[in-house]
Write a protein that holds these residues in place. Structure first.
Motif, mmCIF file in Angstrom:
data_model
loop_
_atom_site.group_PDB
_atom_site.id
_atom_site.type_symbol
_atom_site.label_atom_id
_atom_site.label_comp_id
_atom_site.label_asym_id
_atom_site.label_seq_id
_atom_site.Cartn_x
_atom_site.Cartn_y
_atom_site.Cartn_z
ATOM 1 N N CYS A 1 -10.875 3.018 -12.891
ATOM 2 C CA CYS A 1 -11.177 2.214 -11.701
ATOM 3 C C CYS A 1 -11.463 3.129 -10.515
ATOM 4 C CB CYS A 1 -10.018 1.264 -11.389
ATOM 5 S SG CYS A 1 -8.474 2.091 -10.985
ATOM 6 N N GLY A 2 -12.014 2.546 -9.470
ATOM 7 C CA GLY A 2 -12.281 3.312 -8.258
ATOM 8 C C GLY A 2 -13.725 3.760 -8.166
ATOM 9 N N SER A 3 -13.876 5.004 -7.774
ATOM 10 C CA SER A 3 -15.189 5.571 -7.473
ATOM 11 C C SER A 3 -16.143 5.506 -8.670
ATOM 12 C CB SER A 3 -14.969 7.018 -7.038
ATOM 13 O OG SER A 3 -16.075 7.821 -7.314
ATOM 14 N N SER A 4 -17.458 5.481 -8.358
ATOM 15 C CA SER A 4 -18.470 5.392 -9.423
ATOM 16 C C SER A 4 -18.780 6.755 -10.030
ATOM 17 C CB SER A 4 -19.760 4.805 -8.846
ATOM 18 O OG SER A 4 -20.327 5.716 -7.918
ATOM 19 N N SER B 1 -12.773 -0.191 -16.022
ATOM 20 C CA SER B 1 -13.583 -0.642 -14.886
ATOM 21 C C SER B 1 -15.029 -0.726 -15.367
ATOM 22 C CB SER B 1 -13.481 0.326 -13.718
ATOM 23 O OG SER B 1 -14.524 1.276 -13.758
ATOM 24 N N ASP C 1 -7.353 5.986 -11.960
ATOM 25 C CA ASP C 1 -8.580 5.929 -11.163
ATOM 26 C C ASP C 1 -9.377 7.216 -11.310
ATOM 27 O OD1 ASP C 1 -7.893 7.790 -8.800
ATOM 28 O OD2 ASP C 1 -6.150 6.457 -8.903
ATOM 29 N N THR D 1 -1.291 2.935 -16.172
ATOM 30 C CA THR D 1 -2.294 1.901 -15.931
ATOM 31 C C THR D 1 -3.080 2.275 -14.673
ATOM 32 O OG1 THR D 1 -0.723 0.660 -14.590
ATOM 33 C CG2 THR D 1 -0.854 0.079 -16.912
ATOM 34 N N ASN D 2 -4.202 1.607 -14.459
ATOM 35 C CA ASN D 2 -5.013 1.833 -13.253
ATOM 36 C C ASN D 2 -5.338 3.308 -13.025
ATOM 37 O OD1 ASN D 2 -5.209 -0.901 -12.328
ATOM 38 N ND2 ASN D 2 -3.103 -0.762 -11.613
ATOM 39 N N ASP E 1 -10.457 9.174 -9.058
ATOM 40 C CA ASP E 1 -9.967 10.270 -8.218
ATOM 41 C C ASP E 1 -8.909 11.071 -8.980
ATOM 42 O OD1 ASP E 1 -10.986 8.374 -5.897
ATOM 43 O OD2 ASP E 1 -10.604 10.318 -4.959
ATOM 44 N N ASN F 1 -7.217 -1.121 -17.062
ATOM 45 C CA ASN F 1 -8.056 -0.816 -15.885
ATOM 46 C C ASN F 1 -8.363 0.671 -15.776
ATOM 47 O OD1 ASN F 1 -9.579 -1.693 -13.686
ATOM 48 N ND2 ASN F 1 -7.875 -1.491 -12.243
#
Ligand code: SF4
Lengths: 466, 208
Positions: B80-83, B105, B21, B18-19, B23, B77
């Motif tokens: 998520c994080g940076s665009s 995200s 990101d 999960t999550n 990065d 999710n």
């Protein structure tokens, strides 16, 4: 009855398509990492920049923070991206704060500093922390490179409207408890995805009493709760911050601008899709133990036990986080040693942050096992800090005093963690490898990071400063 | 320049986290490029390789059964994080065309659509059962039909999914969104003329 967000949106609708609106974008900030492909795409399609005068470009993500950077940047990729930014900005007639400009710095710091971020505007940047700028009562959001290109070409973006969430923070913060602790507590409360699909408006007496610097810290981390937008209604603090800045409304238009800004706050009877309340009067300084910003707890706490977690997905995530962080359940946070300390990033590198860290560093020494970096958010912050003598305080204590940039927040420049190194950091993301491959990050406020630097471990700043 | 999204019938690759990101999807050091191509090399780098640069044999992308899979199945999710749009470019460069997850995200979701990649949101329980099936019998097929808005899992179970109608058209036809927006240029002009009167301070040239 509209909210602040809805009022700003309504005045920016160019046209509609089903549920989507074409939102006019007043301002775009541009940096070297997420823009080269946008300019290349524009050129490939034979298009030009619609309103160069509405843009500002700055190199920040990969710039080295050592003085040799103006002579030569070793890293080829960074050099090429900075050069591309320069050429693209100059070619299109876009304002550029280049690497040697005293106004250069982290994009979300220099935007407000220059005065171009104002209440009621829409502002975007190819960076997820653009929500920082919502602290001025603006719709500010991060976008991808294709959208950067879209804004360059059209000065507008198609947007779905987010749901509205209000976060009301009350109570007086105790000494050494900061806006960073407030936002870490909010994220721990609603979760890293709790804000997905929402715009978050922060309100309540605690927020009202915060400086613009503190408000920006709060809005900066809304994306860590999954929300693209964080907003705070403009008030006298906002107006005082803006007055006289180079790109703020000039004296001839100032009164008209302020009169307009005063109409923006959410109506008292505005309706919210979700409301969250936080009583901050007993809030403690917070630190993170894991690899998601939601993994925050009071510094007096212990590393949590995944086996006590009921949800199997969350249990697995926590186990993996502890393995990555090399921590075992039950360990007191204040018993965790650190190798590096990073005071910087768009979350916490404004003057107020440096003052708070310096107050702790003053008359103390960085622990022998620790390397500590202070990276001011911009050239102007750096200059002001030097005028106040903060650079001497840091240097005397054994901190390094660097040139502005994103630096160890994301480790694109030479400032990064080595595998296995543990860092007390004032930045916003503790993801695996964020500060360098294999690096381990504990997020906290500037005063707490300074306390960790002089203690050689995570420490309660209230004990250290006593 | 955008690729059209057609239907897929391909090996499903389970990423049971999960999550996830951006990065993790593409580490920052791979962002130092001025191109959109070649980023597949850095995809999930820290999970695919150990600190010595050796492949981690257990990571799904390294397992022979999942080779060539074009659909990634992941936990909530995702992205998520940076665009960084590089995350989408990296997934596509590696060969992925769709990601199935219980949630994404917002920025990552947008970035997918701009590049002809399909983010499919399904209820958590459906993603869970698909994940379990792909883990239990590696190499299982997943079909994605954008026109009919359905996903067929490895055991033949069919799930309907939602997609905004405009996004669907853009994906199916590979439309250039900027060209479409420029058909509203007259409205943008008119908007600017009006706002210049209402808020003139927003039309001062930042370059001075
Ligand atoms: S300081 Fe960190 S979070 Fe802020 S813009 Fe730079 S890389 Fe992004």
């Amino acid at each position: 009855m509209p909210t602040l967000f809805e009022k700003i949106r309504d005045r920016h609708v160019v046209t509609r398509r089903g549920d989507d609106v074409l939102l006019y974008i007043d301002r775009q900030l541009i940096h070297e990492v997420t823009s080269p492909q946008a300019f290349a795409g524009l050129e490939a399609a034979g298009r030009s920049v619609r309103r160069p005068g509405a843009m500002l470009a700055v190199p920040d993500h990969n710039v080295p923070t050592t003085p040799d950077r103006s002579v030569r940047i070793e890293d080829r990729g960074s050099r090429d991206q900075i050069q591309a930014l320069r050429e693209n900005a100059l070619g299109a007639g876009i304002a550029l704060f280049d690497i040697d400009d005293p106004r250069q710095g982290i994009v979300h710091i220099i935007g407000p500093e220059s005065g171009l971020v104002q209440p009621g505007i829409t502002v975007v940047c190819g960076d997820s922390h653009t929500g920082t700028l919502g602290a001025f009562g603006a719709i500010a959001f991060g976008i991808g490179t294709s959208e950067v290109e879209h804004v360059l070409a059209t000065q507008a973006l198609w947007q779905k409207m987010p749901l509205q969430m209000r976060v009301v923070v009350t109570g007086t913060l105790r000494p050494f408890v900061t806006p960073k602790d407030v936002i870490l507590a909010v994220i721990a409360e609603i979760g890293a995805a709790g804000g997905t699909g929402y715009a978050l408006e922060f309100s309540g007496e605690t927020v009202r009493r915060m400086s613009m610097e503190g408000r920006m810290t709060v809005c900066n981390m809304t994306i860590e709760a999954g929300a693209r937008f964080g907003l705070i209604a403009p008030d006298a603090v906002t107006f005082a911050y803006l007055k006289g800045r180079p790109l703020a409304p000039p004296p001839s238009l100032w009164d008209a601008a302020v009169a307009d800004w005063k109409t923006l706050p959410s109506d008292p009877d505005a309706s919210w899709d979700r409301e969250v309340a936080l009583d901050a009067s007993n809030l403690e300084p917070h630190v993170t133990w894991g690899t998601s910003p939601q993994d925050a707890l009071p510094v007096g706490g212990v590393v949590p036990d995944p086996e006590k977690q009921e949800d199997p997905g969350e249990r697995a995530r926590m186990r993996r986080a502890l393995e990555y962080m090399a921590l075992s359940p039950g360990t007191r946070m204040i018993d965790i040693p650190v190798d590096k300390v990073f005071i910087g990033s768009c979350t916490n590198s404004r003057i107020e942050d440096l003052r708070a860290a310096a107050a702790v560093a003053k008359g103390r020494k960085v622990h022998a096992n620790v390397t500590a970096l202070v990276v001011p958010g911009s050239g102007l912050v750096k200059r002001q800090a030097e005028e106040e003598g903060l650079d001497r305080v840091f240097l005397d204590a054994g901190f390094q005093w660097r040139l502005p940039g994103c630096s160890m927040c994301l480790g694109m420049n030479p400032d990064k963690l080595k595998p296995g190194e543990r860092c007390a950091s004032t930045s916003n993301r503790n993801f695996e490898g964020r500060q360098g491959p294999g690096g381990r990050t504990h997020l906290m406020s500037p005063a707490m990071a300074a306390a960790a630097a002089v203690s050689g471990r995570i420490a309660d700043v209230r004990e250290v400063a006593r | 320049m955008r690729e059209k999204f057609l239907s897929l019938s391909t090996v499903g690759v389970p990423l049971d986290r999960t999550n996830v990101d951006t990065d993790a999807i593409i580490p920052a050091r791979y962002l130092k490029t001025i191109k959109r191509t070649g980023l597949g090399e850095g995809l999930f780098f820290a999970w695919r390789y150990d600190m010595d640069g050796k492949e981690r044999p257990d990571f799904p992308l390294n397992r022979p059964e999942y080779q060539g899979g074009e659909v990634l199945v992941a936990g909530e999710n995702f992205g998520c994080g940076s665009s960084r749009e590089h995350a989408v470019w990296a997934l596509m460069d590696f060969g992925f065309r769709a990601v199935i997850a219980p949630s994404f995200s917002d920025i990552f979701h947008n970035n997918c659509l701009k590049n002809g990649m399909l983010p499919v949101t399904l209820p958590a329980a459906d993603v869970r059962s698909m994940m379990d099936a792909l883990l239990a019998a590696p190499g299982g097929k997943v079909q994605v039909d954008l026109e009919g808005q359905t996903v067929t899992g490895p055991n033949g179970e069919i799930h309907a999914f939602g997609v905004a109608s405009f996004a669907k058209t853009c994906l199916l036809e590979g439309l250039d969104e900027i060209a479409l927006t420029l058909t509203s240029a007259a409205e943008i002009d008119r908007y600017e003329r009006e706002r210049k009167k209402a808020t003139p301070w927003l039309f001062l040239d930042l370059a001075g």
